[in-house]
Scaffold this active site. Structure first.
Site, PDB file in Angstrom:
ATOM      1  N   LYS A   1      22.433 -11.080  -1.977  1.00  0.00           N
ATOM      2  CA  LYS A   1      23.850 -11.443  -2.064  1.00  0.00           C
ATOM      3  C   LYS A   1      24.658 -10.740  -0.972  1.00  0.00           C
ATOM      4  O   LYS A   1      25.884 -10.740  -1.014  1.00  0.00           O
ATOM      5  CB  LYS A   1      24.401 -11.070  -3.451  1.00  0.00           C
ATOM      6  CG  LYS A   1      23.711 -11.817  -4.583  1.00  0.00           C
ATOM      7  CD  LYS A   1      24.233 -11.326  -5.937  1.00  0.00           C
ATOM      8  CE  LYS A   1      23.252 -11.615  -7.049  1.00  0.00           C
ATOM      9  NZ  LYS A   1      23.268 -10.540  -8.055  1.00  0.00           N
TER      10      LYS A   1
ATOM     11  N   ARG B   1      12.013   2.161   2.183  1.00  0.00           N
ATOM     12  CA  ARG B   1      11.318   1.415   3.240  1.00  0.00           C
ATOM     13  C   ARG B   1      12.270   0.299   3.638  1.00  0.00           C
ATOM     14  O   ARG B   1      12.702  -0.496   2.783  1.00  0.00           O
ATOM     15  CB  ARG B   1      10.021   0.832   2.676  1.00  0.00           C
ATOM     16  CG  ARG B   1       9.376  -0.198   3.566  1.00  0.00           C
ATOM     17  CD  ARG B   1       8.526   0.453   4.624  1.00  0.00           C
ATOM     18  NE  ARG B   1       7.646  -0.487   5.272  1.00  0.00           N
ATOM     19  CZ  ARG B   1       6.487  -0.139   5.810  1.00  0.00           C
ATOM     20  NH1 ARG B   1       6.077   1.100   5.766  1.00  0.00           N
ATOM     21  NH2 ARG B   1       5.747  -1.026   6.409  1.00  0.00           N
TER      22      ARG B   1
ATOM     23  N   ARG C   1       0.824  -1.207   0.000  1.00  0.00           N
ATOM     24  CA  ARG C   1       0.000   0.000   0.000  1.00  0.00           C
ATOM     25  C   ARG C   1       0.858   1.256   0.000  1.00  0.00           C
ATOM     26  O   ARG C   1       0.597   2.205  -0.733  1.00  0.00           O
ATOM     27  CB  ARG C   1      -0.948  -0.002   1.193  1.00  0.00           C
ATOM     28  CG  ARG C   1      -2.112  -0.977   1.021  1.00  0.00           C
ATOM     29  CD  ARG C   1      -2.873  -1.178   2.325  1.00  0.00           C
ATOM     30  NE  ARG C   1      -1.960  -1.433   3.433  1.00  0.00           N
ATOM     31  CZ  ARG C   1      -1.734  -0.581   4.405  1.00  0.00           C
ATOM     32  NH1 ARG C   1      -2.346   0.571   4.453  1.00  0.00           N
ATOM     33  NH2 ARG C   1      -0.886  -0.885   5.365  1.00  0.00           N
ATOM     34  N   THR C   2       1.894   1.267   0.840  1.00  0.00           N
ATOM     35  CA  THR C   2       2.756   2.449   0.901  1.00  0.00           C
ATOM     36  C   THR C   2       3.492   2.649  -0.428  1.00  0.00           C
ATOM     37  O   THR C   2       3.615   3.769  -0.922  1.00  0.00           O
ATOM     38  CB  THR C   2       3.783   2.310   2.055  1.00  0.00           C
ATOM     39  OG1 THR C   2       3.070   2.089   3.260  1.00  0.00           O
ATOM     40  CG2 THR C   2       4.627   3.556   2.191  1.00  0.00           C
TER      41      THR C   2
ATOM     42  N   HIS D   1       7.588   6.761  10.533  1.00  0.00           N
ATOM     43  CA  HIS D   1       6.951   6.697   9.225  1.00  0.00           C
ATOM     44  C   HIS D   1       6.401   8.108   8.980  1.00  0.00           C
ATOM     45  O   HIS D   1       5.197   8.344   9.093  1.00  0.00           O
ATOM     46  CB  HIS D   1       5.826   5.652   9.278  1.00  0.00           C
ATOM     47  CG  HIS D   1       5.315   5.229   7.936  1.00  0.00           C
ATOM     48  ND1 HIS D   1       5.693   5.828   6.760  1.00  0.00           N
ATOM     49  CD2 HIS D   1       4.428   4.264   7.593  1.00  0.00           C
ATOM     50  CE1 HIS D   1       5.065   5.241   5.752  1.00  0.00           C
ATOM     51  NE2 HIS D   1       4.298   4.284   6.237  1.00  0.00           N
TER      52      HIS D   1
END
Ligand SMILES: [Zn+2]
Lengths: 315, 158
Positions: free
Chosen positions: A83, A104, A54-55, A141
């Site tokens: 990796k 994020r 959603r974000t 956030h």
């Protein structure tokens, strides 16, 4: 404060005037429509180490809607992260391709670190690539907090002196913590409704005391719903409780249904950072006070405004 | 006054004196080795460590003597994190030429670890940085994750 090339890492970095600027540009988009050429020729990188669909979609929509191209990855699968590449190396590389980065990441403080990395690049003659946090672990956030405040502004006509009830997991919920900090700038009246073991932490209440913000703690939604301008609901997670019995005892108490909304003011708006599980029953969705889906939608103008500001396309 | 450090109670020299160097005194018992390591003194320097010496002020104390090295402000700041009551004497030609109390600086960089295990500084190779929110009790706020690390949960790098 000038926004060009500014990082958006913590809500605490933004003054009231800064936020007003973001809200006025977002409001302009919502009212007059988006200028689809605003970020023409610019590219935004979305680095989502956690899927958080959603974000990511909200940021992607925001960027494209004002004309930026986007490149992205979501989840660590299939990327160099698997990796063992460090965040630093990924940021250093992607910064070559884009004009702004949305990050994020699961680790607390990762956004501040990424911002430092792109600032250091400027010493080597590279342009600054601003970092906008889309959530760093359990820490912050900031764009969520901005869209929460903006939602209060457009539904109530003001943020100043609102009566805000925050309900649910107040101990661990980062949205609640950031929102409480931000509302302290607006002389809000805060009511915290939670089971004892999930009440608001003392470092927040002592901060509110230092700011002279009135606040109170409650165990029942019924005690606060009649006076609230905003009810901000959050989910209580089962994992927070030592055993299932404890959880079952409280879960029904922290649920809002349509019938409970009748006790609230007609102008009250019910907000939720989403995703919802069952803490707001489905029958409440059609009540005019239910605002959580529009609230999520407000993420687009807010994020578009921030992108335009940090990329120097708006004054 | 001389640079000789004596067991306070008996005024009898139990740790040999130094001619030129630094004496770090009034360390909490059991911290001397840790502090000497933190300061990088365990390499080629001549270091004398005293543990659990009698102290009139604190009951028991540790001390460190380093021959041929003059510690400065950056080292004093690090010492303060583990030993807020420490004193530092600079010795030249067997005489104390400077006496200092240590203090935690406003910003603490690189030496301490953030107590938040999910902090980026504990996950990747990121130099730590803290803002000192309070000295007594010691509370340091992580520049990255905002976590408040308290004195009793403070761990040092290395
Ligand atoms: Zn940290």
């Amino acid at each position: 404060m000038n926004f060009t090339n500014r990082d958006v890492v913590s809500i605490k970095d933004f003054s009231k005037q800064d936020l007003e600027k973001v809200f006025s540009i977002a409001g302009g988009f919502a009212k007059n429509g988006y200028d689809r050429k605003l970020l023409k020729g610019k590219r935004v990188g979305l680095l989502f180490y956690e899927p958080s669909t959603r974000t990511r979609m909200s940021f992607d929509t925001a960027a494209q809607t004002i004309g930026a191209d986007t490149i992205w990855f979501a989840g660590p699968e299939g990327t160099s992260v698997m990796k063992g590449e460090t965040l630093k190396d990924t940021i250093e590389t992607v910064a070559n391709y884009v004009d702004a980065i949305i990050l994020r990441h699961p680790f607390d403080g990762s956004a501040r670190w990424a911002a430092e990395i792109t600032t250091r690049r400027t010493r080597r003659g590279a342009p600054k690539v601003p970092i906008i946090s889309g959530g760093d672990g359990k820490n912050e956030h900031p764009t969520q907090t901005m869209l929460d405040l903006y939602s209060m502004l457009i539904t109530q006509g003001r943020i100043e002196s609102l009566n805000v009830a925050l309900i649910g997991d107040l101990k661990y919920g980062r949205t609640v913590h950031s929102l409480s900090y931000a509302l302290s700038m607006y002389n809000a009246r805060l009511s915290f409704v939670a089971p004892d073991m999930l009440q608001i932490p003392s470092h927040i209440t002592s901060f509110l005391d230092r700011c002279g913000i009135k606040h109170s703690e409650h165990s029942r939604i019924e005690d606060v719903i009649a006076d609230a301008d905003i009810v901000y609901m959050t989910r209580i997670q089962k994992e927070r409780f030592p055993d299932e019995n404890e959880y079952n005892k409280v879960k029904g108490l922290y649920r809002i249904s349509k019938s409970m909304l009748s006790a609230a003011k007609p102008t009250m708006r019910l907000m939720h950072p989403l995703p919802r599980v069952d803490e707001i029953t489905l029958d409440a969705d059609d009540d005019p006070r239910a605002y959580y889906f529009q609230q999520a939608g407000n993420g687009v103008p807010i994020r578009a405004a921030l992108l335009a500001l940090v990329m120097g396309a708006c004054e | 006054m001389t640079g000789q450090i004596q067991d306070d109670s008996k005024k009898k020299l139990i740790v040999s004196p130094i001619e030129n160097g630094t004496v770090v005194d009034h360390l909490p018992p059991g911290t001397a080795v840790k502090i000497a390591q933190m300061l990088g003194l365990m390499g080629d320097s001549i270091v004398i460590i005293g543990q659990n010496l009698k102290s009139t002020k604190f009951g028991r104390k540790d001390l460190i003597k380093v021959e041929g090295k003059f510690l400065g402000e950056p080292e004093f700041n690090k010492i303060a994190l583990l030993a807020p009551n420490a004193t530092v004497n600079i010795v030249r030609d067997s005489a104390i030429t400077e006496k200092r109390h240590v203090a935690v600086p406003d910003f603490v960089e690189r030496v301490a670890l953030c107590a938040n295990t999910n902090c980026i500084t504990n996950k990747e190779n990121v130099p730590t940085r803290f803002i000192t929110a309070s000295r007594s009790p010691l509370i340091m706020v992580c520049n990255y994750c905002g976590y408040e690390t308290k004195g009793e949960e403070l761990k040092l790098k290395g």
